[in-house]
Design a protein around this motif. Structure first.
Motif, PDB file in Angstrom:
ATOM      1  N   ALA A 215      28.896  48.031  31.483  1.00 53.11           N
ATOM      2  CA  ALA A 215      29.245  48.571  29.985  1.00 53.11           C
ATOM      3  C   ALA A 215      30.454  49.824  30.112  1.00 53.11           C
ATOM      4  CB  ALA A 215      28.309  49.209  29.057  1.00 53.11           C
ATOM      5  N   LEU A 216      30.051  50.662  31.203  1.00 50.69           N
ATOM      6  CA  LEU A 216      30.888  51.855  31.430  1.00 50.69           C
ATOM      7  C   LEU A 216      32.161  51.183  32.190  1.00 50.69           C
ATOM      8  CD1 LEU A 216      28.557  54.666  32.811  1.00 50.69           C
ATOM      9  CD2 LEU A 216      29.928  54.690  30.455  1.00 50.69           C
ATOM     10  N   ILE A 217      32.028  50.213  33.171  1.00 51.21           N
ATOM     11  CA  ILE A 217      33.002  49.503  33.913  1.00 51.21           C
ATOM     12  C   ILE A 217      33.916  49.121  32.827  1.00 51.21           C
ATOM     13  CG2 ILE A 217      33.903  47.855  35.367  1.00 51.21           C
ATOM     14  CD1 ILE A 217      31.443  48.650  37.079  1.00 51.21           C
ATOM     15  N   THR A 218      33.574  48.227  31.907  1.00 49.13           N
ATOM     16  CA  THR A 218      34.340  47.491  30.775  1.00 49.13           C
ATOM     17  C   THR A 218      35.171  48.616  30.002  1.00 49.13           C
ATOM     18  OG1 THR A 218      32.769  45.701  30.656  1.00 49.13           O
ATOM     19  CG2 THR A 218      34.207  45.986  28.756  1.00 49.13           C
ATOM     20  N   LEU A 219      34.635  49.750  29.774  1.00 48.46           N
ATOM     21  CA  LEU A 219      35.372  50.914  28.833  1.00 48.46           C
ATOM     22  C   LEU A 219      36.335  51.402  29.702  1.00 48.46           C
ATOM     23  CD1 LEU A 219      32.387  52.436  26.839  1.00 48.46           C
ATOM     24  CD2 LEU A 219      34.144  50.916  26.185  1.00 48.46           C
ATOM     25  N   LEU A 220      36.016  51.793  30.932  1.00 49.02           N
ATOM     26  CA  LEU A 220      36.937  52.070  31.844  1.00 49.02           C
ATOM     27  C   LEU A 220      38.479  51.515  32.242  1.00 49.02           C
ATOM     28  CD1 LEU A 220      34.687  53.793  34.813  1.00 49.02           C
ATOM     29  CD2 LEU A 220      36.121  55.067  33.084  1.00 49.02           C
ATOM     30  N   SER A 221      38.161  49.970  32.145  1.00 44.45           N
ATOM     31  CA  SER A 221      39.094  49.026  32.185  1.00 44.45           C
ATOM     32  C   SER A 221      40.264  49.150  31.264  1.00 44.45           C
ATOM     33  CB  SER A 221      38.830  47.433  32.180  1.00 44.45           C
ATOM     34  OG  SER A 221      38.411  47.330  30.744  1.00 44.45           O
ATOM     35  N   HIS A 222      40.019  50.293  30.112  1.00 43.88           N
ATOM     36  CA  HIS A 222      41.060  50.269  29.028  1.00 43.88           C
ATOM     37  C   HIS A 222      41.972  51.644  29.509  1.00 43.88           C
ATOM     38  CE1 HIS A 222      39.615  47.804  25.852  1.00 43.88           C
ATOM     39  NE2 HIS A 222      38.678  48.041  26.500  1.00 43.88           N
ATOM     40  N   ILE A 226      41.253  48.155  36.664  1.00 41.45           N
ATOM     41  CA  ILE A 226      39.972  47.788  37.316  1.00 41.45           C
ATOM     42  C   ILE A 226      39.912  46.179  37.342  1.00 41.45           C
ATOM     43  CG2 ILE A 226      37.693  47.444  36.781  1.00 41.45           C
ATOM     44  CD1 ILE A 226      38.171  50.414  37.115  1.00 41.45           C
ATOM     45  N   PRO A 227      39.882  45.773  38.823  1.00 41.45           N
ATOM     46  CA  PRO A 227      39.893  44.345  39.123  1.00 41.45           C
ATOM     47  C   PRO A 227      38.966  43.605  38.131  1.00 41.45           C
ATOM     48  CG  PRO A 227      39.843  45.737  40.899  1.00 41.45           C
ATOM     49  CD  PRO A 227      39.468  46.492  39.994  1.00 41.45           C
ATOM     50  N   GLU A 228      39.262  42.327  37.836  1.00 36.58           N
ATOM     51  CA  GLU A 228      38.396  41.363  36.881  1.00 36.58           C
ATOM     52  C   GLU A 228      36.787  41.306  37.750  1.00 36.58           C
ATOM     53  OE1 GLU A 228      38.194  38.936  33.883  1.00 36.58           O
ATOM     54  OE2 GLU A 228      39.963  39.340  34.580  1.00 36.58           O
ATOM     55  N   PHE A 229      36.912  40.972  39.104  1.00 35.96           N
ATOM     56  CA  PHE A 229      35.591  40.776  39.629  1.00 35.96           C
ATOM     57  C   PHE A 229      34.618  42.172  39.875  1.00 35.96           C
ATOM     58  CE2 PHE A 229      38.639  41.225  43.032  1.00 35.96           C
ATOM     59  CZ  PHE A 229      38.128  42.356  43.857  1.00 35.96           C
ATOM     60  N   SER A 230      35.242  43.224  39.470  1.00 31.12           N
ATOM     61  CA  SER A 230      34.441  44.555  39.771  1.00 31.12           C
ATOM     62  C   SER A 230      33.238  44.569  39.117  1.00 31.12           C
ATOM     63  CB  SER A 230      35.429  45.842  39.276  1.00 31.12           C
ATOM     64  OG  SER A 230      35.378  45.657  38.032  1.00 31.12           O
ATOM     65  N   THR A 231      32.744  43.855  37.936  1.00 28.80           N
ATOM     66  CA  THR A 231      31.560  44.004  37.328  1.00 28.80           C
ATOM     67  C   THR A 231      30.413  43.083  38.333  1.00 28.80           C
ATOM     68  OG1 THR A 231      32.342  42.117  36.149  1.00 28.80           O
ATOM     69  CG2 THR A 231      32.357  44.173  35.133  1.00 28.80           C
ATOM     70  N   THR A 232      31.333  42.297  38.689  1.00 26.98           N
ATOM     71  CA  THR A 232      30.026  41.256  39.628  1.00 26.98           C
ATOM     72  C   THR A 232      29.639  42.185  40.929  1.00 26.98           C
ATOM     73  OG1 THR A 232      31.317  39.421  38.925  1.00 26.98           O
ATOM     74  CG2 THR A 232      29.945  39.183  40.810  1.00 26.98           C
ATOM     75  N   ILE A 233      30.891  42.889  41.739  1.00 30.19           N
ATOM     76  CA  ILE A 233      30.409  43.335  42.581  1.00 30.19           C
ATOM     77  C   ILE A 233      29.476  45.010  42.261  1.00 30.19           C
ATOM     78  CG2 ILE A 233      31.603  45.146  44.410  1.00 30.19           C
ATOM     79  CD1 ILE A 233      32.252  42.215  44.612  1.00 30.19           C
ATOM     80  N   GLY A 234      29.831  45.305  41.132  1.00 28.35           N
ATOM     81  CA  GLY A 234      29.052  46.409  40.583  1.00 28.35           C
ATOM     82  C   GLY A 234      27.632  45.850  40.166  1.00 28.35           C
ATOM     83  N   ALA A 235      27.258  44.524  39.866  1.00 29.31           N
ATOM     84  CA  ALA A 235      25.723  44.038  39.518  1.00 29.31           C
ATOM     85  C   ALA A 235      25.179  43.923  41.098  1.00 29.31           C
ATOM     86  CB  ALA A 235      26.177  42.826  38.783  1.00 29.31           C
ATOM     87  N   MET A 236      25.993  43.408  42.006  1.00 26.87           N
ATOM     88  CA  MET A 236      25.577  43.123  43.310  1.00 26.87           C
ATOM     89  C   MET A 236      24.905  44.649  43.897  1.00 26.87           C
ATOM     90  SD  MET A 236      27.502  41.894  46.834  1.00 26.87           S
ATOM     91  CE  MET A 236      28.376  40.573  45.976  1.00 26.87           C
ATOM     92  N   ILE A 237      25.747  45.402  44.000  1.00 20.59           N
ATOM     93  CA  ILE A 237      25.609  46.746  44.496  1.00 20.59           C
ATOM     94  C   ILE A 237      24.354  47.600  43.613  1.00 20.59           C
ATOM     95  CG2 ILE A 237      26.441  49.083  45.373  1.00 20.59           C
ATOM     96  CD1 ILE A 237      29.092  47.580  45.558  1.00 20.59           C
ATOM     97  N   GLY A 304      36.858  50.968  43.675  1.00 26.80           N
ATOM     98  CA  GLY A 304      35.947  52.100  44.054  1.00 26.80           C
ATOM     99  C   GLY A 304      35.472  52.779  43.048  1.00 26.80           C
ATOM    100  N   ILE A 305      36.146  53.016  41.873  1.00 30.37           N
ATOM    101  CA  ILE A 305      35.615  53.843  40.778  1.00 30.37           C
ATOM    102  C   ILE A 305      34.676  52.860  40.119  1.00 30.37           C
ATOM    103  CG2 ILE A 305      36.094  54.657  38.408  1.00 30.37           C
ATOM    104  CD1 ILE A 305      38.827  55.862  39.607  1.00 30.37           C
ATOM    105  N   ALA A 306      34.897  51.925  39.800  1.00 32.09           N
ATOM    106  CA  ALA A 306      33.863  50.750  39.239  1.00 32.09           C
ATOM    107  C   ALA A 306      32.567  50.708  40.152  1.00 32.09           C
ATOM    108  CB  ALA A 306      34.471  49.750  39.235  1.00 32.09           C
ATOM    109  N   ALA A 307      32.691  50.435  41.324  1.00 32.53           N
ATOM    110  CA  ALA A 307      31.321  50.539  42.411  1.00 32.53           C
ATOM    111  C   ALA A 307      30.515  51.584  42.255  1.00 32.53           C
ATOM    112  CB  ALA A 307      31.675  49.982  43.583  1.00 32.53           C
TER     113      ALA A 307
END
Length: 793
Positions: A215-222, A226-237, A304-307
Motif C-alpha cells: 500500500a505504501l509503495i502504491t502511494l509513493l508512486s504518486h 516507482i517501477p511497475e514490478f516493484s510491488t512484486t519484488i517487495g512481496a518477494m523480499i 531501492g526505495i520501494a524494496a
C-alpha cells in the motif's frame, strides 16, 4: 529498549493488533482509491539517447518521442496488398485506432507505412506489420488488457495468421507465486517448531508487512518514479525477511519458556536478544537498498526505495506486532493438536494449488475447515501431538558435522572456495542490457518479434532506432534531406546496421531537424544489439557536418547500462566498507568481518555466475520460458544490496552465538561447533523458506521477476550451505584465537554495539537444541582474566 517495547506490546496486545489492522485497512483503502502511477521510464539525464528523444518529441510530436508502442504482424498465402486480405486487415486496424488508450496506428497500407511490407525473401509481399502507439499513461495491467482485446478482435486470414506483439502488450497475470512460497513455509515451520501456532506467527507477521508495504509503495508512486514490478519484488523480499525475522524471535521466545520464564518475560528477553539481531539486520538491508540513491537515476532510486519500504515495515511488524501475537498465543505455542496439524497440511495443499493454478488442490481449504470443526467432537483429533525428543546440542548432527570440518579445515576451505569460483566463472562474461519481447519463446510477443526476421523483414519490429539527425539552420528542406540521406548511407556500411528512409510527415518536412530509422540486420533474433547501435552512432558523425542524436530502445539501453556500470563499483565499495565497520564494532574483531565480507562476495559472485549461465547464455532457458539475453543492468546492484543484508542476518545470528560461547568458555575451537549446532536448525529453516519463497517467483511471467527470484534463491542457498556450514567453521578453525584479535587502539575508538542483548550466562554446552537447561554440563570458565574482551551479549 526493545525489551521494554516487546513487553508493552505483549501487555497491550489487543490495542497493538488493532492498530496494525487499522493501519493496513486504511492504507490499503487509500491506495486503492488513489490508484497507482507506476512508471518504467528508464531514460537517463544528459545522455545522447535522452537528448534525441527530447528533440524528436519537440520536432515530430509526442508520438516520436518515445511513446509506448506495440505491433500487429500478419501473414497470408497471397500478397497482403490483395483486396481479399486488405478487406480483412484495414477494418481491423481501423477498429484498433478507436480503442481507448491507442493514440495512433501506422498501417502498412498508408504511405507512411509502405516500408512495413516485406519486399525480400521467398514470400516477399506476404508479410506486413502495423505499429500501434499507446498512451504512456497506461499501466502494465491496462496495456496487457488492451493487448488481449487486440488478439480477440483479430480476423482470420486465409492461409495466414495475425500476431500481436511488443512488450507493451505482453500478457500479464497478477503475481500469485507467493502462495507457493507460503505453502512450503507452512511445512518447514511446522517441522522446525513442531507447533502449528508457532508456525502461524511468522506467516502472519510477514503478510502484515507485505500488505502494508504494498500500500505504501502504491502511494509513493504518486510522488516519485516507482517501477511497475516493484510491488512484486517487495512481496518477494517482504515474505522472505518477514518469516526469517519472526522465526528468529519466536525461537528465542520458546527458549525462554523452556527455561521456565513467564511468557511476558520470555517475550522481553527474545526482543532484547534476537530482536536486536533483527533490528540490526533489517537496518542493514534498508541502508544497502537506500544506497542505490547514490546512483542518481529515478528508476533505480524508486526501485531501492520501494524494496527498502517493504523491509522497513516488515522489520517494524516483527518488533511490535509479533510480541502482541505472542501475548495472544502465550504458552499455547507449545501445544499442537492433531486437528490443527492436519488442517495446516490441507491449507498448504490449497496454497500450492493456488500458486501453481492446479484447481483440484484448492479442495484443501474446505477440507481444512471440516477438520477443524470436526476436531472439537472427534476424540482422536482433539489429542495433542507428542512433542519430539530434545537431545543435547552436542549430540546433534550439526555439532558432529562441525567437528568433521574442523578436523580437515584446509580441505574444506579450499574445496568450498573452488566450488564457488567455478560457479562464479560465467559472471566474467556478464553483459548488461535490456531484454525485449523476443526473449520469451512460445508467447505471442516472441512470435510477433521473430516472424519478420524469418521472412526477411529484418529488425523493423525490434523498436527501430530513431536516428535524430539535427541539420543546421538555414538550408532548405531539400538540402537537409540530402544531408540526412548521406549520413544514412554512410551508417549503412557498418555490418549489422541497415539504414531506413527518412520519414518526416506533414509540416515536419519543413522543419530543420530530420530523422532516419535504422534497423539491426540478421536472420535470427538476438535481442538488443549494442555493437550495431554503437557503429550507427560513430558512422552518423563521419562524413557529415550534422549533429546526430541516436535514440531508441537499444541506445537508451546502452546509455543506461553504461551509466550504471560506471557507478556500480563505487556502490559496492560503500556497502562493503560500511558492513565491515559495523561487523567489526559488533564482534570486536578485524578478521571475522573481513572473512564475512570475502565470503559474502564469493556467494554473490556464484549467484551472478548462475544467473548469467541461465538468463544470458540461455542454459536451461526452455524450462523457464526464456531465451538468452543481456542481464538487466539494475539487477546485479539490487541483488547485491538485498543478499548482502540477508547474509548479514545469518552472519550475526551464527557468529554472535559463537562469540557468546567463546566469552563464557575461552575455547576458540569448541565454541565454533557449539555455536553452529545451536543455530543450525533455525538458520536452515529460515534459509529453506527464503530459497523457496524466492524460487517460487520463477513461475511469474516477468523475465525480470524470474531473474530476481533465481538470483536471490541461489545466493541464499549458497550462503546457508557452503558459507555457513563449510567455510565458516573451516576458516575459524584455521585462525583459532586470532579470530577475535583487535588492536587496543581500535578497540578504544570503536563504538560498542550489542546485537544479542543480555541474557543469563549459560554456555551452549549446558543447553538442549531448544534451549532447555541440561544439568551437569561443562562449567564455564569462571577464572577468565580481566583482560579478556567484554562479552558482546
Amino acid at each position: 529498549m526493545l525489551g521494554r517495547i516487546g513487553r508493552w506490546c505483549f501487555r497491550h496486545r489487543w490495542a497493538t493488533v488493532g492498530l496494525w489492522v487499522a493501519a493496513l485497512v486504511v492504507l490499503s483503502g487509500v491506495a486503492g482509491s488513489a490508484g497507482a502511477r507506476f512508471s518504467d521510464e528508464r531514460g537517463i539525464p544528459s545522455s545522447e539517447s535522452a537528448d534525441g528523444f527530447a528533440i524528436l518529441e519537440q520536432s515530430f510530436g509526442r508520438e516520436a518521442g518515445g511513446v509506448q508502442s506495440g505491433t500487429v504482424v500478419f501473414t497470408a498465402d497471397r500478397p497482403v496488398t490483395d483486396p481479399a486480405v486488405r478487406s480483412l486487415i484495414e477494418p481491423y486496424l481501423a477498429q484498433i485506432a478507436t480503442l481507448e488508450g491507442v493514440t495512433s496506428v501506422v498501417s502498412p497500407y498508408d504511405p507512411m507505412g509502405a516500408r512495413q511490407i516485406a519486399t525480400r525473401g521467398d514470400r516477399a509481399g506476404e508479410l506486413a506489420y502495423a505499429r500501434v502507439n499507446v498512451s504512456p499513461d497506461l499501466d502494465q495491467v491496462q496495456a496487457a488488457e488492451l493487448g488481449k482485446k487486440l488478439r480477440e478482435a483479430a480476423p482470420t486470414v486465409p492461409g495466414g495468421q495475425v500476431e500481436v506483439g511488443g512488450q507493451v502488450f505482453a500478457e500479464f497475470t497478477p503475481p500469485n507465486s507467493e502462495a507457493v512460497g507460503l505453502a512450503f513455509a507452512v511445512v518447514v515451520l511446522i517441522l522446525a517448531f513442531g507447533s502449528v501456532l508457532a508456525m502461524g506467527l511468522p506467516i502472519g507477521v510477514a503478510l502484515a508487512g507485505v500488505g502494508t508495504g504494498a500500500a505504501l509503495i502504491t502511494l509513493l508512486s504518486h510522488v516519485m518514479t516507482i517501477p511497475e514490478f516493484s510491488t512484486t519484488i517487495g512481496a518477494m523480499i517482504g515474505l522472505g525477511v518477514g518469516i526469517d525475522y519472526a522465526l528468529f524471535i519466536v525461537t528465542r521466545y520458546r527458549e525462554g519458556l523452556h527455561k521456565g520464564m513467564a511468557p511476558v518475560d520470555a517475550t522481553g528477553v527474545a526482543m532484547d536478544t534476537a530482536g536486536r539481531a533483527v533490528l540490526f539486520a533489517g537496518l542493514t538491508v534498508v541502508i544497502s537498498l537506500l544506497g542505490m540513491l547514490l546512483i542518481g537515476l529515478s528508476f533505480v532510486s524508486g526501485l531501492g526505495i520501494a524494496a527498502a519500504t517493504t523491509v522497513l515495515v516488515t522489520m517494524i511488524a516483527s518488533t511490535t506486532l509479533l510480541p502482541a501475537l505472542l501475548g495472544l498465543a502465550g504458552e499455547r505455542v507449545e501445544v499442537t493438536r492433531w486437528r490443527g496439524l492436519i488442517a495446516a497440511g490441507f491449507v498448504a495443499v490449497a496454497l500450492l494449488g493456488a500458486g501453481l493454478k492446479i484447481q483440484p488442490l484448492l479442495i484443501g481449504l474446505p477440507l481444512a475447515v471440516v477438520v477443524v470443526l470436526a476436531g472439537f467432537v472427534v476424540g482422536p483429533l482433539k489429542k495433542q501431538v507428542p512433542q519430539r525428543h530434545r537431545k543435547p546440542v552436542r549430540d546433534t548432527t550439526a555439532y558432529k558435522w562441525s567437528r568433521v570440518i574442523q578436523a580437515r579445515p584446509w580441505t574444506a576451505a579450499i574445496g568450498g572456495t573452488i566450488v564457488l569460483l567455478v560457479l562464479a566463472a560465467p559472471a566474467l562474461s556478464l553483459h548488461l542490457g535490456f531484454s525485449d519481447e523476443g526473449n520469451f519463446p512460445g508467447r505471442h510477443e516472441h512470435q510477433a518479434c521473430v516472424r519478420p526476421h524469418r521472412r526477411r523483414l529484418r529488425g523493423r519490429l525490434q523498436r527501430p532506432l530513431p536516428r535524430r539527425d539535427e541539420g543546421r539552420r538555414g538550408p532548405g528542406p531539400r538540402d537537409a534531406g540530402r544531408a540526412v540521406q548521406g549520413a544514412r548511407r554512410h551508417a549503412g556500411r557498418g555490418r549489422g546496421v541497415a539504414a531506413g528512409p527518412e520519414r518526416p510527415r506533414g509540416a515536419d518536412r519543413r522543419a530543420d531537424p530530420g530523422r532516419a530509422h535504422d534497423r539491426p540486420t540478421g536472420r535470427r533474433h538476438r535481442g538488443p544489439r549494442q555493437p550495431a547501435a554503437d557503429r550507427g552512432r560513430s558512422a552518423a558523425v563521419q562524413g557529415t557536418d550534422l549533429q546526430p542524436k541516436v535514440s531508441g530502445f537499444v541506445p537508451i539501453a546502452i546509455d543506461f547500462s553504461s551509466y550504471l556500470a560506471g557507478r556500480m563499483v563505487a556502490f559496492f565499495a560503500v556497502v562493503l566498507a560500511l558492513s565491515f565497520l559495523l561487523l567489526m564494532a559488533v564482534f570486536r574483531s578485524v578478521l571475522v568481518p573481513l572473512k564475512a565480507v570475502i565470503m559474502n562476495m564469493l556467494s554473490l559472485a556464484a549467484a551472478y555466475g548462475i544467473a548469467v549461465a541461465i538468463f544470458q547464455w540461455g542454459w536451461g532457458g526452455s524450462l523457464l520460458g526464456i531465451a538468452g539475453a543481456p542481464i538487466e543492468p539494475f539487477i546485479p546492484m539490487m541483488m547485491f544490496a538485498i543478499v548482502f543484508g540477508l547474509s548479514m542476518d545469518y552472519e550475526v545470528f551464527l557468529l554472535s552465538r559463537i562469540k557468546e560461547e567463546y566469552d563464557l568458555t575461552g575455547d576458540a575451537k569448541t565454541s565454533v561447533a557449539d555455536g553452529l549446532a545451536a543455530t543450525a536448525r533455525v538458520i536452515t529453516a529460515a534459509a529453506a523458506i527464503m530459497v523457496v519463497v524466492f524460487g517460487s517467483f520463477l513461475f511469474e511471467d516477468s523475465r525480470i521477476v524470474k531473474l530476481f527470484g533465481l538470483g536471490l534463491a541461489v545466493a541464499v542457498l549458497l550462503d546457508a550451505t557452503l558459507i555457513r556450514m563449510l567455510l565458516v567453521p573451516a576458516t575459524m578453525e584455521l585462525l583459532g584465537e586470532r579470530n577475535w584479535w583487535l588492536p587496543r587502539w581500535l578497540d578504544r575508538i570503536l563504538p560498542r554495539i550489542s546485537v544479542e542483548g543480555h541474557e543469563e550466562d549459560i554456555p551452549i554446552s549446558h543447553l538442549e537444541t531448544d534451549g532447555s537447561f541440561v544439568p551437569g554440563g561443562e562449567s564455564p570458565a569462571a577464572d577468565r582474566e580481566a583482560t579478556e574482551p567484554e562479552p558482546v551479549g
